[in-house]
Structures are given as structure tokens and as C-alpha cells.
Design a protein around this motif. Sequence first.
Motif, PDB file in Angstrom:
ATOM      1  N   ARG A  91       5.725 -34.212  24.541  1.00 35.35           N
ATOM      2  CA  ARG A  91       6.565 -33.239  25.178  1.00 35.35           C
ATOM      3  C   ARG A  91       6.560 -32.161  24.330  1.00 35.35           C
ATOM      4  NH1 ARG A  91       8.767 -38.630  25.492  1.00 35.35           N
ATOM      5  NH2 ARG A  91      10.069 -38.353  23.460  1.00 35.35           N
ATOM      6  N   GLN A 104       4.390 -39.761  22.539  1.00 36.80           N
ATOM      7  CA  GLN A 104       5.129 -39.378  23.674  1.00 36.80           C
ATOM      8  C   GLN A 104       5.680 -38.113  23.020  1.00 36.80           C
ATOM      9  OE1 GLN A 104       4.725 -39.995  26.846  1.00 36.80           O
ATOM     10  NE2 GLN A 104       3.037 -41.509  26.113  1.00 36.80           N
ATOM     11  N   GLU A 115       3.281 -45.188  20.007  1.00 38.60           N
ATOM     12  CA  GLU A 115       3.515 -44.774  21.387  1.00 38.60           C
ATOM     13  C   GLU A 115       4.570 -43.785  21.335  1.00 38.60           C
ATOM     14  OE1 GLU A 115       3.241 -44.055  25.224  1.00 38.60           O
ATOM     15  OE2 GLU A 115       1.909 -45.267  23.917  1.00 38.60           O
ATOM     16  N   ARG A 116       5.756 -44.008  20.406  1.00 41.63           N
ATOM     17  CA  ARG A 116       6.814 -43.066  20.575  1.00 41.63           C
ATOM     18  C   ARG A 116       6.490 -41.778  19.898  1.00 41.63           C
ATOM     19  NH1 ARG A 116      12.699 -43.193  20.478  1.00 41.63           N
ATOM     20  NH2 ARG A 116      12.454 -45.260  21.491  1.00 41.63           N
TER      21      ARG A 116
END
Length: 191
Positions: A31, A27, A23-24
Motif C-alpha cells: 500500500r 500488505q 502478511e500485515r
Amino acid sequence: MGKRILVILGHPSSNSFCAALAERYAQSALRAGHEVRQLFLGRMNFDPVLREGYQQVQPLEADLRRAQADILWAEHLTLVYPIWWGGIPALLKGFFDRVFLPGFAFKYREGKAFPDKLLQGRSAHLLVTMDTPPWYYRWIYRMPGLHQIRKTTLAFCGIKPSKTLTFGPILGSHAAQRQRWLEQAQSIASH
């Protein structure tokens, strides 16, 4: 211009530290301007057993057909998985057995010892957790779960692993250590 990135969570649980790393990473890649899709193998509906080997066609379930489409769409794959018993989880191995098929990932030709690499032109990151200290896994065990993915799976099909991060030991790690590991995943995703 961003890349098309497919993040594959090879841990069966969506509540694992591997899931947090995936998930990190996703994301951070978003970005940074990349297009991102995610596959959570533990949520997919498919038989991980290649029942007849390549002797008989085993029809792909809808989730596996979508996974193949996502792999073809992607320019870069990120695999996030744990090391269990020195190797990859059975679910991830079953995924490769069912999805990386002849005619999709590779193709043998008459008179050639090595197959054509049908997924050529793609790169990959590996984010790998373990309870063994990474130095011990590397120097004593010789990293079988990394070699299997990097050399005999991805490279065999033409996908070039460009970065591998190992995180461990997870067992007994503290919150600050896990936060540093998450930041490492975030950092490589932003390039």
C-alpha cells in the motif's frame, strides 16, 4: 519511489502469529508503494542440513535458487520468526546455512581476516515473537536469537539491520494486544 522488499517468514507454520505479522507487513508495504515478494520457509522444498559443511558443494534445490535470486533482487529484507529455546527455529538456521553461502553472501580473501560482504547495501527489519517477556529476554538472556541474526548473519554479509520489533509474551496474550502488535508491524512497513 518504493523499495524492493523481501519478506521471509521463518516460522514453519503459515497459521502462526508470525505469519499474520508477515502478511500485515507485506500488505502495508504494498500500500505504501513498495514492491514486495514473500518467502514462506515452511512451504519451500529443501534440505535444511548443510551435509558436508563447505567441504563439498551441495546443489541447491529450485526453491533455494529462487530464494537467492529474490535476495539479490531485494533492497530490504524483513525477517519474521519466533524465538524458540532462546534462538531461531531450526528451519530458519538451515535456510541461512544453505543459502548464505561463500561466493553468494560473503567471500574470504587471502591475507584478510574478515570476508568481503557480498550483500552490502541492503537493510533489514526483524519482527520477532517470543513467549518470554521481551525485557527478560534482553536483560537476562542477552538476546542470543537477535544477536545471531543481526550481527553474525546479516551484518557479516553486509545487510544492515535498521529496526527490530519484539512481540511477547505471545503465550497468554489477548486479541487487543495482538492487534496492537500487528499495527506496529504495519507502521514500520509503510515507511
